[in-house]
Design an enzyme around this catalytic site. Sequence first.
Site, mmCIF file in Angstrom:
data_model
loop_
_atom_site.group_PDB
_atom_site.id
_atom_site.type_symbol
_atom_site.label_atom_id
_atom_site.label_comp_id
_atom_site.label_asym_id
_atom_site.label_seq_id
_atom_site.Cartn_x
_atom_site.Cartn_y
_atom_site.Cartn_z
ATOM 1 N N LYS A 146 0.903 -1.215 -0.165
ATOM 2 C CA LYS A 146 0.026 0.067 0.175
ATOM 3 C C LYS A 146 0.841 1.360 0.055
ATOM 4 O O LYS A 146 0.644 2.146 -0.904
ATOM 5 C CB LYS A 146 -0.751 0.127 1.156
ATOM 6 C CG LYS A 146 -1.916 -1.102 1.468
ATOM 7 C CD LYS A 146 -2.699 -1.027 2.622
ATOM 8 C CE LYS A 146 -1.904 -1.010 3.896
ATOM 9 N NZ LYS A 146 -1.157 -2.176 3.975
ATOM 10 N N SER B 206 -6.865 -0.705 7.323
ATOM 11 C CA SER B 206 -8.280 -0.455 7.600
ATOM 12 C C SER B 206 -9.025 -1.790 7.390
ATOM 13 O O SER B 206 -9.634 -1.829 6.484
ATOM 14 C CB SER B 206 -8.763 0.631 6.608
ATOM 15 O OG SER B 206 -8.146 0.491 5.303
#
Length: 237
Positions: free
Chosen positions: A72, A140
């Site tokens: 990410k 998340s």
Amino acid sequence: MAKCSHGRVPIAVGRRPLKYHSLVHSMQESVDPPADPNVRWHASAADAALRARCAGQRGVTAWLTGLSGSGKSTIAVDVEHRLLQIGCLACCLDGDNLRHGLNAGVGFDAAGRQEAVRRAGEAALLMAGSGVVAIVGMISPYRADRDRVRARHLAAGIPFIEVHVHAPLAIAEGRDPKGLYAKARAGEIKGFTGIDDPYEAPLSAEVVLHTAEHSLAACVAELETAILKIAMATVRA
């Protein structure tokens, strides 16, 4: 490649045309009324369309979610850099970086993760609403938390792209860039996503990047293209 301020064309996302006025509304209404009746929403005289014209581009939030070690942060900073190089205003909101300031002191339990995601989502919403491309990179792990961020964007008329940065657990753990998986396996870290806490993958992400199968360059290019389809769309009066 042309800069964001030039060469805009109307675009389509999926099978439905993406019309600017159907996405970008005035940010003059509160999405969630505050609990305190003495706190009131103060409407702005400027709407998102005006901000987009001033910025020369449309704001959008690209939300990168995935396991630790999936890629990410690496993808997010590369996409940010590439966008800035071609003249698109972009800002990366990295989950770890946010814990040095905005999310400092927020825990890693379920409630803490929810609050960290909420804060990052609100920051991204403000940035995208002002015409900036906000690129959020956070594990998340819980679907409901991400869905709430999406709902906030939808209610404000701000484009939101959920990006699943996918890598099988074995691959992510093998990378282990921060040594966190090793600590989790040794019992030094409790509640670590993918080990003793679940990761709820997106069910219908707009973009899925398979980092175990494709190169970094290919993943960056795919996300950059998805963002530019929105950021470069025609800004109308």
